[in-house]
Write a protein that holds these residues in place. Structure first.
Motif, PDB file in Angstrom:
ATOM      1  N   GLY A 331       0.913  -1.255   0.184  1.00 50.42           N
ATOM      2  CA  GLY A 331       0.048   0.069  -0.065  1.00 50.42           C
ATOM      3  C   GLY A 331       0.971   1.413  -0.085  1.00 50.42           C
ATOM      4  O   GLY A 331       2.125   1.256  -0.333  1.00 50.42           O
ATOM      5  N   VAL A 332       0.242   2.538   0.329  1.00 50.79           N
ATOM      6  CA  VAL A 332       0.924   3.544   0.287  1.00 50.79           C
ATOM      7  C   VAL A 332       0.229   4.329   1.473  1.00 50.79           C
ATOM      8  O   VAL A 332      -0.893   4.500   1.482  1.00 50.79           O
ATOM      9  CB  VAL A 332       0.931   4.249  -0.951  1.00 50.79           C
ATOM     10  N   GLU A 333       0.994   5.434   1.947  1.00 51.43           N
ATOM     11  CA  GLU A 333       0.528   6.196   3.172  1.00 51.43           C
ATOM     12  C   GLU A 333       0.416   7.574   2.136  1.00 51.43           C
ATOM     13  O   GLU A 333       1.526   8.208   1.661  1.00 51.43           O
ATOM     14  CB  GLU A 333       1.242   6.548   4.296  1.00 51.43           C
ATOM     15  N   LEU A 334      -0.905   8.162   2.109  1.00 48.49           N
ATOM     16  CA  LEU A 334      -0.955   9.430   1.330  1.00 48.49           C
ATOM     17  C   LEU A 334      -0.137  10.325   1.652  1.00 48.49           C
ATOM     18  O   LEU A 334      -0.443  10.580   3.061  1.00 48.49           O
ATOM     19  CB  LEU A 334      -2.570   9.722   1.039  1.00 48.49           C
ATOM     20  N   SER A 335       0.328  11.347   1.032  1.00 48.89           N
ATOM     21  CA  SER A 335       1.234  12.523   1.447  1.00 48.89           C
ATOM     22  C   SER A 335       0.092  13.535   1.688  1.00 48.89           C
ATOM     23  O   SER A 335      -0.706  13.767   0.927  1.00 48.89           O
ATOM     24  CB  SER A 335       2.202  13.096   0.521  1.00 48.89           C
ATOM     25  N   GLU A 336       0.358  14.114   2.812  1.00 48.16           N
ATOM     26  CA  GLU A 336      -0.288  15.584   3.173  1.00 48.16           C
ATOM     27  C   GLU A 336       0.320  16.624   2.989  1.00 48.16           C
ATOM     28  O   GLU A 336      -0.377  18.051   3.164  1.00 48.16           O
ATOM     29  CB  GLU A 336      -1.171  15.325   4.372  1.00 48.16           C
ATOM     30  N   ASP A 337       1.556  16.701   2.769  1.00 43.76           N
ATOM     31  CA  ASP A 337       2.321  18.069   2.866  1.00 43.76           C
ATOM     32  C   ASP A 337       2.982  18.534   1.672  1.00 43.76           C
ATOM     33  O   ASP A 337       3.852  19.276   1.670  1.00 43.76           O
ATOM     34  CB  ASP A 337       3.509  17.774   4.127  1.00 43.76           C
ATOM     35  N   SER A 338       2.703  17.933   0.497  1.00 42.36           N
ATOM     36  CA  SER A 338       3.099  18.380  -0.904  1.00 42.36           C
ATOM     37  C   SER A 338       2.457  19.525  -1.396  1.00 42.36           C
ATOM     38  O   SER A 338       1.378  19.758  -1.093  1.00 42.36           O
ATOM     39  CB  SER A 338       3.137  16.976  -1.885  1.00 42.36           C
ATOM     40  N   PRO A 339       3.341  20.352  -1.637  1.00 46.71           N
ATOM     41  CA  PRO A 339       2.729  21.705  -2.307  1.00 46.71           C
ATOM     42  C   PRO A 339       2.113  21.439  -3.467  1.00 46.71           C
ATOM     43  O   PRO A 339       2.347  20.589  -4.312  1.00 46.71           O
ATOM     44  CB  PRO A 339       3.814  22.536  -2.244  1.00 46.71           C
ATOM     45  N   SER A 340       1.166  22.357  -4.035  1.00 47.31           N
ATOM     46  CA  SER A 340       0.733  22.499  -5.218  1.00 47.31           C
ATOM     47  C   SER A 340       1.251  22.769  -6.221  1.00 47.31           C
ATOM     48  O   SER A 340       2.199  23.556  -5.816  1.00 47.31           O
ATOM     49  CB  SER A 340      -0.785  22.987  -5.143  1.00 47.31           C
ATOM     50  N   PRO A 341       1.171  22.245  -7.612  1.00 45.88           N
ATOM     51  CA  PRO A 341       1.937  22.856  -8.595  1.00 45.88           C
ATOM     52  C   PRO A 341       2.155  24.182  -8.766  1.00 45.88           C
ATOM     53  O   PRO A 341       2.930  24.896  -8.943  1.00 45.88           O
ATOM     54  CB  PRO A 341       1.384  22.104  -9.592  1.00 45.88           C
ATOM     55  N   SER A 342       1.148  25.247  -8.191  1.00 44.78           N
ATOM     56  CA  SER A 342       1.122  26.501  -8.452  1.00 44.78           C
ATOM     57  C   SER A 342       1.992  27.232  -7.511  1.00 44.78           C
ATOM     58  O   SER A 342       2.532  28.256  -7.853  1.00 44.78           O
ATOM     59  CB  SER A 342      -0.385  26.925  -8.195  1.00 44.78           C
ATOM     60  N   GLU A 343       2.572  26.583  -6.607  1.00 41.32           N
ATOM     61  CA  GLU A 343       3.614  26.892  -5.613  1.00 41.32           C
ATOM     62  C   GLU A 343       5.165  26.785  -6.210  1.00 41.32           C
ATOM     63  O   GLU A 343       5.921  27.368  -5.388  1.00 41.32           O
ATOM     64  CB  GLU A 343       3.604  26.303  -4.179  1.00 41.32           C
ATOM     65  N   ILE A 344       5.074  26.138  -7.330  1.00 43.60           N
ATOM     66  CA  ILE A 344       6.369  25.945  -7.744  1.00 43.60           C
ATOM     67  C   ILE A 344       6.780  26.643  -8.952  1.00 43.60           C
ATOM     68  O   ILE A 344       5.945  26.982  -9.913  1.00 43.60           O
ATOM     69  CB  ILE A 344       6.653  24.492  -8.289  1.00 43.60           C
ATOM     70  N   ARG A 345       7.901  27.575  -9.004  1.00 40.27           N
ATOM     71  CA  ARG A 345       8.227  28.569  -9.836  1.00 40.27           C
ATOM     72  C   ARG A 345       9.710  28.227 -10.586  1.00 40.27           C
ATOM     73  O   ARG A 345      10.565  28.476  -9.844  1.00 40.27           O
ATOM     74  CB  ARG A 345       8.139  29.879  -9.382  1.00 40.27           C
ATOM     75  N   ARG A 346       9.642  27.938 -11.742  1.00 44.46           N
ATOM     76  CA  ARG A 346      10.951  27.456 -12.196  1.00 44.46           C
ATOM     77  C   ARG A 346      10.750  27.450 -13.610  1.00 44.46           C
ATOM     78  O   ARG A 346       9.704  27.199 -14.455  1.00 44.46           O
ATOM     79  CB  ARG A 346      11.520  26.339 -11.809  1.00 44.46           C
ATOM     80  N   ASP A 347      11.771  27.468 -14.468  1.00 42.46           N
ATOM     81  CA  ASP A 347      11.630  27.051 -16.055  1.00 42.46           C
ATOM     82  C   ASP A 347      12.070  25.918 -16.455  1.00 42.46           C
ATOM     83  O   ASP A 347      11.577  25.284 -17.381  1.00 42.46           O
ATOM     84  CB  ASP A 347      13.019  28.144 -16.492  1.00 42.46           C
ATOM     85  N   ASP A 348      13.083  25.085 -15.650  1.00 45.04           N
ATOM     86  CA  ASP A 348      13.224  23.879 -16.055  1.00 45.04           C
ATOM     87  C   ASP A 348      12.246  22.875 -15.580  1.00 45.04           C
ATOM     88  O   ASP A 348      11.725  23.040 -14.540  1.00 45.04           O
ATOM     89  CB  ASP A 348      14.786  23.464 -15.541  1.00 45.04           C
ATOM     90  N   ARG A 349      11.979  21.873 -16.537  1.00 47.58           N
ATOM     91  CA  ARG A 349      11.170  20.701 -16.247  1.00 47.58           C
ATOM     92  C   ARG A 349      12.088  19.582 -15.658  1.00 47.58           C
ATOM     93  O   ARG A 349      13.191  19.477 -15.830  1.00 47.58           O
ATOM     94  CB  ARG A 349      10.571  20.106 -17.557  1.00 47.58           C
ATOM     95  N   ILE A 350      11.539  18.988 -14.441  1.00 46.86           N
ATOM     96  CA  ILE A 350      12.342  17.992 -13.754  1.00 46.86           C
ATOM     97  C   ILE A 350      11.904  16.599 -14.008  1.00 46.86           C
ATOM     98  O   ILE A 350      10.504  16.542 -13.902  1.00 46.86           O
ATOM     99  CB  ILE A 350      12.274  18.350 -12.351  1.00 46.86           C
ATOM    100  N   VAL A 351      12.802  15.612 -14.297  1.00 44.26           N
ATOM    101  CA  VAL A 351      12.360  14.227 -14.442  1.00 44.26           C
ATOM    102  C   VAL A 351      13.097  13.503 -13.420  1.00 44.26           C
ATOM    103  O   VAL A 351      14.482  13.636 -13.219  1.00 44.26           O
ATOM    104  CB  VAL A 351      12.787  13.938 -15.855  1.00 44.26           C
ATOM    105  N   LEU A 352      12.406  13.001 -12.736  1.00 45.91           N
ATOM    106  CA  LEU A 352      13.124  12.151 -11.426  1.00 45.91           C
ATOM    107  C   LEU A 352      13.330  10.757 -11.660  1.00 45.91           C
ATOM    108  O   LEU A 352      12.407   9.974 -11.863  1.00 45.91           O
ATOM    109  CB  LEU A 352      12.120  12.555 -10.248  1.00 45.91           C
ATOM    110  N   TYR A 353      14.683  10.370 -10.988  1.00 45.32           N
ATOM    111  CA  TYR A 353      14.899   9.000 -10.610  1.00 45.32           C
ATOM    112  C   TYR A 353      14.894   8.952  -9.260  1.00 45.32           C
ATOM    113  O   TYR A 353      15.989   9.788  -8.613  1.00 45.32           O
ATOM    114  CB  TYR A 353      16.200   8.611 -11.449  1.00 45.32           C
TER     115      TYR A 353
END
Length: 523
Positions: A331-353
């Motif tokens: 299962g997974v425990e849902l995150s409650e502290d992640s900011p919404s996309p509108s709070e992120i300000r940047r030009d680069d797109r991020i692909v994560l490993y």
């Protein structure tokens, strides 16, 4: 229902993996009224963690200490053969550590990459020194980061910090002093233990090890099989007379202890297969580990597998009886502290490993796909968050592919840094060769991050709103990465439906299925 649960880590120090799975399942079982004694091979500070009674060598309730604290070594011992860890199996060379990472042909023949011999100093101290009075989850950064990189060995962590500072790195003096204090205390406690052992000579005609193997003054370095043997001895001596209904053993390190306790008590044994040696090492696994896994899987009363993929493997490769195998997804425990996309300000797109950088996880396919993505779009950066025996090779690969300026290696992350890196990501990629389940994609989706996952993963069986790819298909992987980055409607669809979908994949559901199996085999 009283369950004796055998594990290797509780609570977890990092996201994903065996520790996270044990913690999530255990908390859900307790929430459903199951009483759990969770047994660990190393001493812990607290006897109660989240409603779970934790038993370990030296704990007050058992009032025993079976010598699970190896000596501190100033001069690491050279070992030959296989070096074992719960998460990856490494081959160790007797040659001294090289100043530079091993050379390899990085591009474009990514399929030629195979597990490489690990450097001796990288694995010295595995699972040692965990008796320290400063638990990692309460230790300030960057001390905790250096300790984690050193597998808990404060001496090696202190040496690494000294080298880091000499190269211009900044570590607060009070934190350097804290680590040196930890080294001194570990050495002091080890010396006291050795002195105590020397004051009690073995019986006539026998060595110390023969007289009492569990108390013997043995420096077994990072020989995990020896840890497993001693953990089994501890369980037999300390737990055989306890009252419980079912034994639940997590992964191969605890199977021997589970089998021994079943033989003594007659209580049914459940083994929980989170990963196998074939997942970790392909067809070149360690024979000792394979033997332990095989015996545990074949002789258990019930085998819980984290996916259909894993169930098929244990039936076909280990000879387990299909009728005794059950699939219980993580299962997974849902995150409650992640900011919404509108709070992120940047030009680069991020692909994560995000995860261990090991052969099993396929990081070289991620790097090769990154090269192809950058041929189509330039405003993207690739973040590799984690550590492992392939990390140096991936850094070298990025340089040889001429994308070093577009790839960021963060090292091991913990605490709020994990939520932070998820909040910045536009896409999470899991290119594993073989992934029994894969909790990290669920955690990414709970943070509102679209995911691209390997088809050879257990989690692909339960996800609909995720992009899927053959791990070896670099062209398809790159194409799907570009699609998510360039077409906002696709990205938004995966975010919204993925976050909704992941809410039904709960530890409570996994716990209920485990309870059903407990009741069946206990009746």
């Amino acid at each position: 229902m009283q369950v004796l649960m055998l594990g290797w880590e509780f609570p977890p120090l990092i996201t994903g993996g065996l520790g996270t799975a044990c913690a999530g399942l255990t908390r859900a079982l307790v929430g459903k009224g199951v009483k759990i004694d969770f047994v660990l091979p190393r001493p812990v500070a607290s006897a109660q963690i989240g409603g779970v009674r934790v038993l370990s060598p030296g704990c007050e309730e058992l009032n025993v200490n079976h010598g699970f604290e190896p000596r501190v070594n100033d001069s690491p011992r050279t070992m030959t053969g296989k070096t074992l860890s719960p998460t990856t199996l490494k081959t160790q060379s007797e040659s001294p550590r090289s100043e530079f990472p091993p050379s390899f042909n990085a591009a474009p023949d990514v399929t030629s990459l195979q597990p490489q011999p690990d450097n001796q100093q990288e694995t010295i101290g595995l699972n040692q020194f965990t008796h320290l009075p400063y638990p990692l989850d309460a230790t300030p950064e960057p001390v905790a980061t250096f300790l984690q990189a050193a597998n808990g060995n404060p001496l090696r962590a202190s040496q690494s910090i000294d080298a880091f500072v000499k190269r211009g790195g900044v570590v607060p003096e009070e934190q350097q002093a804290l680590l040196k204090k930890m080294v001194q205390q570990a050495q002091s406690e080890s010396s006291a233990s050795i002195s105590s052992n020397n004051d009690s000579p073995p019986r006539t005609g026998s060595t110390a090890s023969e007289a009492d193997p569990a108390h013997a003054d043995v420096d077994y370095g990072d020989d995990l099989v020896e840890h497993v043997r001693r953990f089994t001895q501890f369980c037999v001596r300390s737990l055989a007379n306890r009252d419980f209904d079912v034994i639940h053993a997590h992964d191969w390190m605890t199977y021997e202890a589970g089998l021994a306790l079943r033989a003594i008590t007659g209580k049914p044994l459940v083994v929980h297969v989170h990963s196998t040696e074939f997942d970790r090492s392909g067809d070149h696994g360690n024979p000792e580990v394979l033997a332990i896994e095989s015996r545990g899987i074949r002789e258990a009363d019930r085998v819980i597998c984290v996916s259909v993929l894993t169930r098929n493997l244990v039936v076909s490769r280990y000879g387990a009886a299909a009728e005794r195998c059950r699939v219980v997804y993580n299962g997974v425990e849902l995150s409650e502290d992640s900011p919404s996309p509108s709070e992120i300000r940047r030009d680069d797109r991020i692909v994560l490993y995000f995860g261990r950088i090991t052969y099993q996880k396929g990081p070289e396919f991620f790097m090769a796909a990154a090269k192809k993505v950058l041929e189509h779009t330039s405003n993207v950066k690739f973040v590799v968050a984690g550590s492992g025996d392939q990390a140096e090779r991936m850094i070298r690969m990025a340089a040889e592919l001429d994308i070093g300026d577009r790839v960021l290696f963060t090292g091991f992350l913990r605490g709020r840094d994990i939520s932070r890196v998820f909040s910045l990501a536009d896409l999470y990629v899991m290119p594993s060769r073989s992934e029994p389940f894969g909790i990290a994609p669920l955690e990414a989706m709970s943070h509102g991050v679209p995911v691209l996952i390997s088809k050879t993963s257990g989690v692909s069986e339960v996800l609909t709103h995720a992009l899927k790819v053959d791990f070896w298909d670099i062209e398809d992987m790159a194409s799907k990465i570009v699609a998510v980055l360039k077409y906002p409607p696709l990205s938004q669809h995966l975010k919204e439906h993925g976050r909704f979908e992941v809410r039904r994949i709960t530890w409570e559901g996994a716990a209920q299925k485990c309870i059903q199996e407990y009741e069946r085999i206990a009746s």
